[in-house]
Enzyme design. Sequence first.
Site, PDB file in Angstrom:
ATOM      1  N   ALA A 236       0.800  -1.229   0.000  1.00 46.30           N
ATOM      2  CA  ALA A 236       0.000   0.000   0.000  1.00 46.30           C
ATOM      3  C   ALA A 236       0.836   1.285   0.000  1.00 46.30           C
ATOM      4  CB  ALA A 236      -1.011   0.046   1.154  1.00 46.30           C
ATOM      5  N   ALA A 237       2.154   1.165  -0.166  1.00 48.01           N
ATOM      6  CA  ALA A 237       2.963   2.394  -0.264  1.00 48.01           C
ATOM      7  C   ALA A 237       2.532   3.192  -1.504  1.00 48.01           C
ATOM      8  CB  ALA A 237       4.445   2.046  -0.340  1.00 48.01           C
ATOM      9  N   GLY A 238       2.336   2.492  -2.620  1.00 48.12           N
ATOM     10  CA  GLY A 238       1.896   3.164  -3.853  1.00 48.12           C
ATOM     11  C   GLY A 238       0.489   3.728  -3.716  1.00 48.12           C
ATOM     12  N   ASP A 239      -0.375   2.993  -3.027  1.00 45.84           N
ATOM     13  CA  ASP A 239      -1.752   3.482  -2.820  1.00 45.84           C
ATOM     14  C   ASP A 239      -1.737   4.736  -1.953  1.00 45.84           C
ATOM     15  OD1 ASP A 239      -2.670   1.276  -4.221  1.00 45.84           O
ATOM     16  OD2 ASP A 239      -2.872   0.062  -2.407  1.00 45.84           O
TER      17      ASP A 239
HETATM   18  O1  RIB Z   1      -1.681  -2.184  -3.350  1.00 51.46           O
HETATM   19  C1  RIB Z   1      -1.837  -3.058  -2.269  1.00 51.46           C
HETATM   20  C2  RIB Z   1      -3.149  -3.778  -2.374  1.00 51.46           C
HETATM   21  O2  RIB Z   1      -3.142  -4.575  -3.538  1.00 51.46           O
HETATM   22  C3  RIB Z   1      -3.439  -4.734  -1.246  1.00 51.46           C
HETATM   23  O3  RIB Z   1      -4.088  -4.125  -0.167  1.00 51.46           O
HETATM   24  C4  RIB Z   1      -4.240  -5.826  -1.927  1.00 51.46           C
HETATM   25  O4  RIB Z   1      -5.545  -5.912  -1.483  1.00 51.46           O
HETATM   26  C5  RIB Z   1      -4.149  -5.543  -3.415  1.00 51.46           C
HETATM   27  O5  RIB Z   1      -5.288  -4.956  -3.889  1.00 51.46           O
END
Ligand code: RIB
Length: 310
Positions: A236-239
């Site tokens: 989730a660093a990119g998110d």
């Molecule tokens: O980018 C990370 C996410 O990718 C995770 O939380 C997982 O659920 C996938 O969607």
Amino acid sequence: MILVAGSSNLDFVVRAERIPCPGETVLGQGFRTFPGGKGANQAVACARAGAATTHFLTAMGADNFAPTIEASLRDAGVVAHVVRSDSEPTGCAFICVSADGVNAITVAPGANSLLRPEHLPALAGFSHLLLQLETPLPTVAAYAQAARQQGVIVVLNAAPAQALAQQLLDNVDILVVNEGELAVVAGHQGNVADCLRHVQVPNVIVTLGARGCCARTPTEVIAQPAFAVQAIDTTAAGDTFCGVLVAALSQGAHLRKAVRVASAAGAMACEVPGAQASIPCASDVDKFLANQSEDSETSLQMLRSYCGVH
Ligand code: RIB
């Protein structure tokens, strides 16, 4: 207001010394579940950045996994619009995190595959729409087109990577990709600058992990070296980067400032296990940034040279 539209997953995470090779079994050292999904993670990141009200359109099953994700969204202050499926389960992601914090992820999309063009809410009042590729491509394309027609700024995180029609890219204002995703979208192998020449989107931001990131706009190239952190889980660093970026832009920040804040938040997310659990809030990002020095000329030069930009 910001609208994020995309996936929700429950993440099943096991840590292991290293990620197994094909056909191999490795013994892990612990198992946990976390609320995740690229869409949900980006909505949480946007809301924790505290800029504008964040709405999130997603689909989940009528099962025991959904309430965990919904609670996480609620705690972050996200306004969730959930399409409920009786036929498909909530999406799941199976994640192995290695001792050095790198991950390998397999997603079972479940209800995420049911998000349709007709589920898009009225866009009046929204300034930005943030999309990813864990929901059906025709839906993503329809949302981008509707947003463009109504003057909403469209930000697409092209993850997981897939080749995209120019018709979709024509409706994207800002594309965010990592290096692998850039090569797939560009349909070209080469350094960052080479690949960027093959992408017809006005603003493209390429995240480069521990190197930093690089943004190409119609008028400039911005290089942002990474902030040094002890990475234990990069999930989730990119998110986090995407959500915080859009939050900053919605407040009127210049892209250079938005990229810096997003980079700091993305780095901080690597210091904590889990997806949504690791996303920092605005005050913690501000404190982190206050303790950082200016980017050195050497780090800027190294990043620019890696990317092939001058
Ligand atoms: O980018 C990370 C996410 O990718 C995770 O939380 C997982 O659920 C996938 O969607």
